[in-house]
Design an enzyme around this catalytic site. Structure first.
Site, PDB file in Angstrom:
ATOM      1  N   HIS A 374       0.815  -1.222   0.000  1.00 47.70           N
ATOM      2  CA  HIS A 374       0.000   0.000   0.000  1.00 47.70           C
ATOM      3  C   HIS A 374       0.840   1.260   0.000  1.00 47.70           C
ATOM      4  O   HIS A 374       0.331   2.330   0.312  1.00 47.70           O
ATOM      5  CB  HIS A 374      -0.911   0.044   1.228  1.00 47.70           C
ATOM      6  CG  HIS A 374      -1.938  -1.040   1.253  1.00 47.70           C
ATOM      7  ND1 HIS A 374      -3.208  -0.872   0.760  1.00 47.70           N
ATOM      8  CD2 HIS A 374      -1.875  -2.307   1.699  1.00 47.70           C
ATOM      9  CE1 HIS A 374      -3.889  -1.993   0.905  1.00 47.70           C
ATOM     10  NE2 HIS A 374      -3.104  -2.885   1.475  1.00 47.70           N
ATOM     11  N   LYS A 566      -8.416  14.032   4.746  1.00 48.23           N
ATOM     12  CA  LYS A 566      -7.577  12.819   4.714  1.00 48.23           C
ATOM     13  C   LYS A 566      -6.494  13.012   5.760  1.00 48.23           C
ATOM     14  O   LYS A 566      -6.357  14.105   6.321  1.00 48.23           O
ATOM     15  CB  LYS A 566      -6.966  12.610   3.332  1.00 48.23           C
ATOM     16  CG  LYS A 566      -6.360  13.874   2.700  1.00 48.23           C
ATOM     17  CD  LYS A 566      -5.827  13.616   1.308  1.00 48.23           C
ATOM     18  CE  LYS A 566      -6.855  13.737   0.216  1.00 48.23           C
ATOM     19  NZ  LYS A 566      -6.990  12.580  -0.633  1.00 48.23           N
ATOM     20  N   ARG A 567      -5.696  11.962   6.042  1.00 47.70           N
ATOM     21  CA  ARG A 567      -4.587  12.138   6.987  1.00 47.70           C
ATOM     22  C   ARG A 567      -3.706  13.293   6.527  1.00 47.70           C
ATOM     23  O   ARG A 567      -3.541  13.517   5.319  1.00 47.70           O
ATOM     24  CB  ARG A 567      -3.755  10.846   7.071  1.00 47.70           C
ATOM     25  CG  ARG A 567      -4.410   9.747   7.898  1.00 47.70           C
ATOM     26  CD  ARG A 567      -4.595  10.111   9.346  1.00 47.70           C
ATOM     27  NE  ARG A 567      -3.352  10.033  10.092  1.00 47.70           N
ATOM     28  CZ  ARG A 567      -3.031   9.067  10.958  1.00 47.70           C
ATOM     29  NH1 ARG A 567      -3.875   8.101  11.221  1.00 47.70           N
ATOM     30  NH2 ARG A 567      -1.884   9.099  11.600  1.00 47.70           N
ATOM     31  N   LYS A 572       0.671  14.738   0.756  1.00 51.96           N
ATOM     32  CA  LYS A 572      -0.714  14.975   0.334  1.00 51.96           C
ATOM     33  C   LYS A 572      -0.984  16.468   0.110  1.00 51.96           C
ATOM     34  O   LYS A 572      -2.029  16.859  -0.387  1.00 51.96           O
ATOM     35  CB  LYS A 572      -1.689  14.417   1.367  1.00 51.96           C
ATOM     36  CG  LYS A 572      -1.661  12.884   1.457  1.00 51.96           C
ATOM     37  CD  LYS A 572      -2.668  12.366   2.467  1.00 51.96           C
ATOM     38  CE  LYS A 572      -2.514  10.903   2.808  1.00 51.96           C
ATOM     39  NZ  LYS A 572      -3.150   9.989   1.840  1.00 51.96           N
ATOM     40  N   THR A 677      -8.282   6.434  -1.978  1.00 46.97           N
ATOM     41  CA  THR A 677      -9.607   5.823  -2.071  1.00 46.97           C
ATOM     42  C   THR A 677     -10.702   6.845  -1.797  1.00 46.97           C
ATOM     43  O   THR A 677     -11.842   6.653  -2.226  1.00 46.97           O
ATOM     44  CB  THR A 677      -9.757   4.664  -1.067  1.00 46.97           C
ATOM     45  OG1 THR A 677      -9.178   5.070   0.164  1.00 46.97           O
ATOM     46  CG2 THR A 677      -9.081   3.404  -1.558  1.00 46.97           C
ATOM     47  N   LYS A 681     -14.795   7.802  -3.266  1.00 45.98           N
ATOM     48  CA  LYS A 681     -16.021   8.062  -2.483  1.00 45.98           C
ATOM     49  C   LYS A 681     -16.647   9.376  -2.927  1.00 45.98           C
ATOM     50  O   LYS A 681     -17.870   9.480  -3.084  1.00 45.98           O
ATOM     51  CB  LYS A 681     -15.695   8.109  -0.992  1.00 45.98           C
ATOM     52  CG  LYS A 681     -15.146   6.794  -0.468  1.00 45.98           C
ATOM     53  CD  LYS A 681     -14.503   6.929   0.904  1.00 45.98           C
ATOM     54  CE  LYS A 681     -13.650   5.694   1.171  1.00 45.98           C
ATOM     55  NZ  LYS A 681     -12.754   5.851   2.317  1.00 45.98           N
TER      56      LYS A 681
HETATM   57  C1  F58 Z   1      -2.631   3.841   2.013  1.00 43.86           C
HETATM   58  N1  F58 Z   1      -1.640   3.418   2.942  1.00 43.86           N
HETATM   59  C2  F58 Z   1      -2.028   4.569   0.820  1.00 43.86           C
HETATM   60  N2  F58 Z   1      -0.899   2.942   5.037  1.00 43.86           N
HETATM   61  O1  F58 Z   1      -1.305   5.697   1.272  1.00 43.86           O
HETATM   62  C3  F58 Z   1      -3.144   5.007  -0.109  1.00 43.86           C
HETATM   63  O2  F58 Z   1      -2.623   5.601  -1.263  1.00 43.86           O
HETATM   64  C4  F58 Z   1      -4.000   3.807  -0.489  1.00 43.86           C
HETATM   65  O3  F58 Z   1      -5.136   4.212  -1.181  1.00 43.86           O
HETATM   66  C5  F58 Z   1      -4.452   3.063   0.756  1.00 43.86           C
HETATM   67  O4  F58 Z   1      -3.347   2.706   1.567  1.00 43.86           O
HETATM   68  C6  F58 Z   1      -5.210   1.799   0.421  1.00 43.86           C
HETATM   69  O5  F58 Z   1      -4.483   1.008  -0.453  1.00 43.86           O
HETATM   70  C7  F58 Z   1      -1.907   3.412   4.246  1.00 43.86           C
HETATM   71  O6  F58 Z   1      -2.972   3.793   4.684  1.00 43.86           O
HETATM   72  C8  F58 Z   1      -0.914   2.929   6.379  1.00 43.86           C
HETATM   73  O7  F58 Z   1      -1.783   3.504   7.005  1.00 43.86           O
HETATM   74  C9  F58 Z   1       0.197   2.168   7.063  1.00 43.86           C
HETATM   75  C10 F58 Z   1      -0.212   1.852   8.476  1.00 43.86           C
HETATM   76  C11 F58 Z   1       0.902   1.228   9.273  1.00 43.86           C
HETATM   77  C12 F58 Z   1       2.188   1.981   9.217  1.00 43.86           C
HETATM   78  C13 F58 Z   1       2.597   2.318   7.809  1.00 43.86           C
HETATM   79  C14 F58 Z   1       1.495   2.936   6.964  1.00 43.86           C
END
Ligand code: F58
Length: 830
Positions: A374, A566-567, A572, A677, A681
Site C-alpha cells: 500500500h 484525509k490524513r 498529500k 480511495t 467516495k
Molecule cells: C494507504 N496506505 C495509501 N498505510 O497511502 C493510499 O494511497 C492507499 O489508497 C491506501 O493505503 C489503500 O491502499 C496506508 O494507509 C498505512 O496507514 C500504514 C499503516 C501502518 C504503518 C505504515 C502505513
C-alpha cells in the site's frame, strides 16, 4: 428441518425456537422492548435515545447471528477453498445503519422505532465509531469485507481488538491534541465474545532439539505465554443471506504461564505481572508513515499471526486429514507486510509441529500467501532488528535465515556473483545493526505481490521492488482499489441513492455497480439536473449545520464547498491547498468592489489527523487554524471566502462531509499516493475532483474524462527531473508572496511556521509546491468558472457518479478472487 432425525432432541429444540426471527415492524418493536428490559435492563416504559440504540443494536445482532450461523454451517458443509484476510487495521466506523441496510430491513426498523416514539437517524447517531486503524489501508479493509460478504465469497477477516482505537483529535487554540479513544467504554453490542476460542501464543525462550523417529526436530521452549481470545463480528452481505466473520483477537493472561511466580508467595505482584499480557492488544499504533522497530509492535504482530494460524489450521484439520490438500483449501491475504510473520509461522508449525519435511512445507507456503503493498514511501518498509527477533522469536529467526539461504543460493544460480544486487535482495540487511527486511521476506515467499493502482505497480516495478521484478516479473500484478457503494452511497447518501434508482429504474446497481453507467444517458436531462441539485443542496445544508456546530463558523450553502479531508501528510500537500487559499484571500483583499461581485464564494474545508510525532503535519493543522482565523474574521471578505477545519475526522464524519461537497481535492505530489480511495467516495457522490495525475486518479481520468475534472501539476515521470532542476528554477512570484506572508507572521506564530517555509525555500521543496502552484491556481480558476455555469457543473457531477462503477471494491474483490486467491462464491441458500 433437513438433516434432523424425527423426534430427535435437536428437532424438539428447533421447535422451541419458533423458527427464525420475524422482521415485520410489530415483531421488531417487541424485540426492541425485550432488549430494553432484559439486555439493557432499563424500564421498557422509559428509555432514552442511547438506550434505544443499545436495544436496537441487540435486536439487529440477533438477526446477524442467525445468518452468521447458517453461513458458517454451510461453508463447513461445502468446505470450499477459503480466503483468510489478515490485517492489523480495520476502520469499520458505525455498524448499525450498514447492517440494517444490508439485511434489507431498514424501513421496517424505521417504522418500528417511529411507533415507539424514536427516530432511526437520531438513534443511529448514538453509536461511536470503531476506529481500529489509521487511514486508507484500514478503511479499505472494511470496504473489502463488505464486498466479500456481498459477493458470497467464503472469506474470513482477522484483526486485533485494540482497547484503544485511533486517538481522538481535540483542537485547542488551533493545535492538535491526542486523546485516548476508549471505544469499548459503553459496551460493544456488535461483537460476540468466544471465550472457548482461545489459543496460547508463545514468546521468548530457547530453541531445543529432540530426536523423533530417528530424525532431528526443533522445539521452541517459550519464556512467556499469552492467551489470544476471539471476538467475532458478523459482516452481512447485501441482498444475500451470507454473513461472514471478522474475528478480532484480544490478549489475556495465560493460566499456563508464570505458575512459578505464584509459588514464591508474592501473590499481588504476580497478578499484576500477569495482567500485563493484556497490553499487547491494548493500543493501535497511530503512525501511518514509518516503523520504529519497537518490541511491543513486534509482539502485537506475532501475537496476531500466531492466533490466526492456529485457528486456520484447526479449522482445516476439522475437515481434512492431510496437508496435501492445504493449498486447495486455504489462501492467505497479507494486508501490507504487517502480518508477514505469518510466513515463518506457517513454516514453523508445518515443520516443527506437523513434522512435514522442509521442502514439502515450503511447497505449501510458497503457494498460499498473497501480498498487497500500500505504499511507495521507502520509510514505509518494515524492518525488524535481528537482536529483537532473536530474543522474542528465536525459532522464527532461524527459519527466516534458512529461507534466505535457500533463496540466495537459487538467486546466485541466475544472477551469478553480483554481490550488490544479492545484498539488496537479501532478506537480511547487513550493517552496524542487522535487520530483517520484512518486504523482501514477503516478496520472496508470496505467490503474488499486488499494487493498489496501475501506476503503483509501475512504481513497484521500477523503484521499490526493481530487483525482484526483474527476477520474477510474473509475480507482480495490480488490482486497483475500490470502495463499497453500500456504505458510501446507500447508507451515507440515501437521497442520492433513491434518485439514482429512480432514474435507472432499478436499485440493482447496489449489487451490480456497473449499472451506474446508465446515468450517462440522462446527464443532460433538465429534470434530473433539478432533482440532482436539490439532493446536493440538502446535503450541503446538513454539512453547513455541522460545521457551525463544530467550529462556530457560519457558512452559506450558496458557496462552493471545496473539501480536502484525509490524513495530514506533506506529500498529500494540504499546505499547497492552504497557500492557494492565502492567495485567493490576498486577491480578494486587493480587488476593486466591482470585481468582488464576480468572485465565486467558497467555503474551504480541511480535516484530518496528524500522527502524534509528525511535527510538520501538526504545524499544517495550526496554520490552517491561523489562516482561518484571519480570513473568517475579516469584514472585507464576508461570505466570499471561509476556511474551516473539521476536527476529529473519522468514518462517520466522512459520511456527512462527502455527500455535502462540491469540489474535492486529491493533490499529492505525483508518484506518492499509491492509490487513494477517498477520491472514489467523492466521485460516487457526484463531487467534482480537483486532482493531480497520481495513484488511482489516473484511472479515474480515463474513466470519466479530463474534461469532467480539474487536473493539474507535474506528472509522475517528470518529478525526478524537476527535483534535480529545482535549484535553477524560480517559483512564480505569487507563490513567493504567499510563502512570505506566512514567513513574515501575517498569520502570527512566525517562529512556529518557519520550518514549513524553510522546507519550501531552503530545503529544495521536495514536494514541488512551488512548481505546481501556477497550474494549481489555473485549475482552481477553471473550477470557479465551471461552477458559475450550474448546468455544466451538474453535468460534470452526474458524470462523476456515472463513471464511478469501476471503483467499487466489488470489482477489486472479484479480481483478487479470480486472479490471485482462486476462490469461488459459496452462496448460502435462503
Ligand atoms: C494507504 N496506505 C495509501 N498505510 O497511502 C493510499 O494511497 C492507499 O489508497 C491506501 O493505503 C489503500 O491502499 C496506508 O494507509 C498505512 O496507514 C500504514 C499503516 C501502518 C504503518 C505504515 C502505513
Amino acid at each position: 428441518r433437513a438433516g434432523l432425525a424425527p423426534d430427535s432432541k435437536a428437532e424438539r429444540m428447533f421447535g422451541l425456537m419458533d423458527g427464525f426471527l420475524r422482521n415485520d415492524p410489530l415483531s421488531l418493536q417487541k424485540d426492541i422492548l425485550y432488549h430494553v428490559e432484559y439486555t439493557v435492563a432499563r424500564s421498557r416504559f422509559s428509555f432514552d435515545d442511547f438506550e434505544a440504540y443499545q436495544a436496537l443494536a441487540h435486536s439487529v445482532r440477533d438477526r446477524l447471528i442467525e445468518r452468521w450461523h447458517d453461513t458458517q454451517q454451510y461453508f463447513k458443509r461445502k468446505d470450499p477453498k477459503r480466503l483468510y484476510f489478515l490485517s492489523l487495521e480495520f476502520l469499520m466506523g458505525r455498524t448499525l445503519s450498514n447492517s440494517i441496510t444490508n439485511l434489507g430491513i431498514r424501513n421496517q426498523y424505521a417504522e418500528a422505532l417511529n411507533q415507539l416514539g424514536f427516530e432511526l437517524e437520531v438513534v443511529a447517531e448514538q453509536e461511536g465509531d470503531a476506529a481500529l486503524g489509521n487511514g486508507g489501508l484500514a478503511r479499505l479493509s472494511a470496504c473489502q469485507m463488505d464486498s466479500l460478504a456481498t459477493l458470497d465469497f467464503p472469506a474470513w477477516g482477522y484483526g486485533l481488538r485494540y482497547q484503544y482505537g485511533l486517538f481522538r483529535q481535540v483542537i485547542l487554540d488551533g493545535f492538535q491534541h491526542e486523546h485516548p479513544d476508549y471505544w469499548l467504554n459503553f459496551g460493544n453490542p456488535w461483537e460476540i465474545e468466544r471465550i472457548h476460542v482461545s489459543y496460547s501464543v508463545k514468546f521468548y525462550g530457547t530453541v531445543e532439539e529432540e530426536v523423533l523417529n530417528g530424525e532431528k526436530n526443533k522445539i521452541w521452549v517459550p519464556g512467556e505465554m499469552v492467551e489470544a481470545v476471539a471476538y467475532d463480528n458478523p459482516i452481512p452481505g447485501y441482498g444475500t443471506r451470507n454473513t461472514i466473520n471478522l474475528r478480532l483477537w484480544a490478549a489475556k493472561p495465560s493460566d499456563q504461564d508464570d505458575v512459578e511466580s505464584f509459588n514464591t508467595g508474592d501473590y499481588i505482584n504476580s497478578v499484576i505481572n500477569r495482567q500485563r499480557a493484556e497490553t499487547i492488544s491494548n493500543v493501535l499504533y497511530p503512525d501511518d508513515r514509518s516503523y520504529q522497530g519497537k518490541e511491543l509492535r513486534l509482539k502485537q504482530q506475532y501475537f496476531f499471526v500466531s492466533a490466526c494460524i492456529q485457528d486456520i489450521i484447526r479449522r482445516f484439520k476439522d475437515t481434512n486429514n492431510s496437508f496435501d490438500v492445504f493449498t486447495d483449501k486455504v489462501a492467505l491475504q497479507l494486508n501490507d507486510t504487517h502480518p508477514a510473520l505469518a510466513i515463518p509461522e506457517v513454516m514453523r508449525v508445518l515443520v516443527d509441529e506437523e513434522h512435514l519435511g522442509w521442502n514439502q512445507a515450503w511447497g505449501i507456503v510458497s503457494k498460499i500467501f498473497f501480498l498487497t503493498s500500500h505504499t511507495v514511501q521507502p520509510e514505509g518498509s518494515e524492518k525488524i532488528p535481528v537482536d529483537l527477533m532473536e530474543s522474542l522469536l528465536p525459532r522464527h529467526l532461524e527459519i527466516i535465515y534458512d529461507i534466505n539461504f535457500n533463496f540466495m543460493e537459487e538467486l546466485k544460480k541466475h544472477i551469478g556473483s553480483d554481490y550488490d544486487r544479492l545484498s539488496r535482495m537479501s532478506i537480511v540487511e547487513e550493517g552496524p545493526v542487522k535487520n530483517i527486511r520484512v518486504a523482501n521476506l514477503s516478496v520472496v515467499c508470496c505467490y503474488s505481490v499486488n499494487g493498489v493502482s496501475r501506476i503503483h505497480l509501475e512504481l513497484l516495478k521500477t523503484r521499490v521492488f526493481k530487483d525482484f521484478f526483474e527476477y520474477w516479473p510474473e509475480k507482480f500484478q495490480f488490482k486497483t482499489n475500490g470502495v463499497t457503494q453500500r456504505r458510501w452511497i446507500v447508507v451515507s447518501n440515501p437521497s442520492l441513492c433513491a434518485l439514482i434508482s429512480k432514474w435507472l429504474g432499478t436499485d440493482a446497481w447496489i449489487r451490480d455497480v456497473d449499472l451506474l453507467m446508465g446515468l450517462r444517458e440522462h446527464a443532460g436531462n433538465a429534470d434530473l439536473h433539478q432533482e440532482w441539485q436539490m439532493v446536493r443542496r440538502v446535503n450541503k445544508i446538513r454539512l453547513a449545520e455541522y460545521i457551525e456546530a463544530m467550529s462556530g463558523v457560519k457558512v452559506s450553502p450558496d458557496a462552493m464547498f471545496d473539501v480536502q479531508v484525509k490524513r495530514i501528510h506533506e506529500y498529500k500537500r494540504q499546505l499547497l491547498n492552504l497557500l492557494g487559499i492565502i492567495h485567493r484571500y490576498d486577491c480578494i483583499k486587493n480587488m476593486k468592489e466591482s470585481d468582488r461581485r464576480k468572485v465565486v464564494p467558497r467555503v474551504c474545508i480541511i480535516g484530518g489527523k496528524a500522527a502524534p510525532g509528525y511535527e510538520a503535519a501538526k504545524k499544517i493543522i495550526k496554520l490552517c487554524h491561523a489562516v482561518g482565523e484571519k480570513i473568517n474574521n475579516d469584514p472585507d471578505i464576508g461570505d466570499l471566502l471561509k476556511l474551516v477545519f473539521i476536527p476529529d475526522y473519522n468514518v462517520s464524519v466522512a459520511e456527512l462531509v462527502i455527500p455535502g461537497s462540491d469540489l474535492s481535492q486529491h493533490i499529492s505530489t505525483a508518484g506518492h499516493e499509491a492509490s487513494g480511495t477517498s477520491n472514489m467516495k467523492f466521485l460516487m457522490n457526484g463531487c467534482v475532483l480537483l486532482a493531480t495525475s497520481d495513484g488511482s486518479t489516473i484511472e479515474i481520468i480515463e474513466e470519466i474524462g479530463e474534461e469532467n475534472m480539474f487536473i493539474f501539476g507535474a506528472k509522475v515521470h517528470e518529478v525526478p527531473a524537476l527535483r534535480k532542476k529545482h535549484a535553477e528554477m524560480k517559483a512564480p512570484l505569487q507563490f513567493a508572496r504567499v510563502v512570505r506572508m506566512v514567513r513574515d507572521g501575517y498569520f502570527g506564530f512566525e517562529d512556529y511556521f518557519k520550518p514549513l517555509c524553510d522546507a519550501i525555500d531552503k530545503q529544495g521543496d521536495f514536494y514541488l509546491l512551488g512548481h505546481d502552484f501556477a497550474s494549481y491556481l489555473e485549475a482552481q480558476a477553471a473550477a470557479d468558472k465551471a461552477y458559475v455555469d450550474q448546468e455544466k457543473w451538474t453535468r460534470m457531477s452526474i458524470l462523476s457518479t456515472a463513471g464511478s462503477g469501476r471503483f467499487s471494491s466489488d470489482r477489486t474483490m472479484a479480481d483478487y478472487a479470480e486472479k490471485a486467491w482462486g476462490i469461488k462464491p459459496c452462496k448460502c441458500p435462503l
